[in-house]
Design a protein around this motif. Sequence first.
Motif, mmCIF file in Angstrom:
data_model
loop_
_atom_site.group_PDB
_atom_site.id
_atom_site.type_symbol
_atom_site.label_atom_id
_atom_site.label_comp_id
_atom_site.label_asym_id
_atom_site.label_seq_id
_atom_site.Cartn_x
_atom_site.Cartn_y
_atom_site.Cartn_z
ATOM 1 N N SER A 1 -11.301 -15.618 52.324
ATOM 2 C CA SER A 1 -10.405 -15.408 51.183
ATOM 3 C C SER A 1 -10.644 -14.115 50.425
ATOM 4 N N GLN A 2 -11.784 -13.473 50.633
ATOM 5 C CA GLN A 2 -12.109 -12.281 49.855
ATOM 6 C C GLN A 2 -12.214 -11.061 50.759
ATOM 7 N N ALA B 1 0.903 -3.499 47.197
ATOM 8 C CA ALA B 1 1.354 -4.810 46.718
ATOM 9 C C ALA B 1 1.510 -4.879 45.205
ATOM 10 N N GLY C 1 -5.313 -5.262 48.192
ATOM 11 C CA GLY C 1 -3.862 -5.244 48.045
ATOM 12 C C GLY C 1 -3.223 -3.915 48.351
ATOM 13 N N THR D 1 1.800 -7.046 53.008
ATOM 14 C CA THR D 1 1.414 -7.819 51.822
ATOM 15 C C THR D 1 1.495 -9.327 52.054
ATOM 16 N N ARG E 1 -4.969 -15.013 44.134
ATOM 17 C CA ARG E 1 -5.958 -16.034 44.504
ATOM 18 C C ARG E 1 -6.518 -16.734 43.278
ATOM 19 N N THR F 1 -0.613 -11.667 52.915
ATOM 20 C CA THR F 1 -1.642 -12.556 52.356
ATOM 21 C C THR F 1 -1.465 -12.720 50.855
ATOM 22 N N SER F 2 -1.327 -11.614 50.146
ATOM 23 C CA SER F 2 -1.155 -11.713 48.690
ATOM 24 C C SER F 2 0.135 -12.442 48.351
ATOM 25 N N THR G 1 -4.279 -9.342 45.856
ATOM 26 C CA THR G 1 -4.789 -10.531 46.539
ATOM 27 C C THR G 1 -5.646 -11.366 45.597
ATOM 28 N N PRO H 1 -7.879 -9.818 55.494
ATOM 29 C CA PRO H 1 -7.394 -11.153 55.851
ATOM 30 C C PRO H 1 -6.405 -11.149 57.010
ATOM 31 N N ASP I 1 -2.923 -6.083 53.101
ATOM 32 C CA ASP I 1 -4.021 -7.056 53.067
ATOM 33 C C ASP I 1 -4.801 -6.950 54.373
ATOM 34 N N SER J 1 -9.733 -8.133 50.231
ATOM 35 C CA SER J 1 -8.545 -7.277 50.194
ATOM 36 C C SER J 1 -8.343 -6.735 48.794
#
Length: 517
Positions: A138-139, A334, A143, A199, A428, A201-202, A424, A150, A147, A141
């Motif tokens: 999960s960590q 992003a 943005g 973008t 999150r 993932t974000s 991101t 991920p 991304d 990026s």
Amino acid sequence: MASMLTIQPGQLTLAQLQDIHAGGVALSLDAAARAAIRASAAVVQRAAQGREPVYGVNTGFGKLANQRISESELDTLQLNLIRSHSVGVGEPLPPAVVRLMLALKAASLARGHSGVREEVVDALIAVHNAGLVPYVPSQGSVGASGDLAPLSHMTLALLGEGDMLVDGHRRPAGPLLREAGIAPLKLAAKEGLALINGTQTSTALALHALLRFEPVLEAALVVGALTVDAARGSDGPFDPRIHALRGQPGQIDVAQYYRALLAGSEIRRSHLQGDDRVQDPYCLRCQPQVVGACLDQLRHAALVLLREANAVTDNPLVFAGDEVAMVSGGNFHAEPVALAADAMAVAIAEVGAIAERRIAMLIDAGVSRLPPFLAQDAGLNSGFMIAHVTAASLASENKSLAHPASVDSLPTSANQEDHVSMATFAARRLGAMIDNTAHILGIELLAAAQGVEFLRPLRSSAPLEQVHALLRTHCPPMMSDRYIAPDIELATALVHDGSLARILRTLEDKPALWIPA
């Protein structure tokens, strides 16, 4: 059997994204999209065979863009890109987020401006439809430039080199692909870059938060209305004439919800005459103004995220048939997602903040005119004294989390990528804020129901009595102190799981919330 959802590139709706997020749908690609994909891929193949340097096709990446790569090493260039960029850390993203990532990336590439072969889009869809969930930390990026980390982990799983998430456990992707009858993807020129530059993932994280918060916001309206009755508040502030004069659509809609929720309350009728209070505290009478403004922000965020879900956000972009067919730009940045997520953060925090104030009002006998701390024998019993402290701690935590992520930027890639969005993280961190706000509302639900107990035999409105009865099937009144933490969890579950939202949705002539068509 899963229902089929056909991806029409550039035309995804929020309702379709909600279905993908929830799971249980299979994806297919509109056959009409394939010609544009093939034309775009042909442009890249010609560039790969040509002598001119083209970023991402026959050059290095980022600060290494001035390094020319030989034609014999172009496929290796793309594979090395994925391997070197798979550097994420932290807990894996939830399956619902990864499902959205797969679908959003497929939809973006299928618009025919990324230069990938049909096989790439088909691989994304096949992995989704097989129920496979790439293991994506999960960590990692910022943005921009997309991304990268991920999406690299997602892509590495498609190549058979990464991992999948199976029942909460990390397992090698290769054997799982074989079991599903899916051949590991082999990358051609530009395809690795197209898969990780973007973008998705974000955007998926922000959509995940938006969809998770919808029932919580609906619950906030229900619980807030119950508190109005428990405090014997006035429904005058919800008069439609007041809100029409201001013209803010969210405020107008929230006031309409409150009027419908409170209509027919015996508690309200009982104090129409002889009540010497002129005006209620802000936490009661300003709910349309506060929560309505939050609703407007969330509606705007939904529109931004829907645009982004349909966007092409990699680089360089391919324009088949044009004289200059490949153009470098910055759609991977992003910032729109970051700003939307920051607006959502403030809205989520404010919904929780005004709920905490309503709890504080209920336990204050001087304002609510209910027993101190909602305890029948105050002194011997502490009632909701410390439950409010928990709500205050969560509201305060949300204030820190609401600090805008988008105003922070650390240059990366040796200052080539010198302004980034932090989208991101912006998206999150919304998950923790939603959980905090849901817990505050769970505590308020318990407190408001307790307040209503002291007003019996008077009854509230039909929908609010339904809410009260639903809570009482799980949590009895607290007329003497007891272990209350389990009750808070049970009440919070009603906020999270849509139970209160379903009651709200039964109201007649209700306005739509924020899901656009």
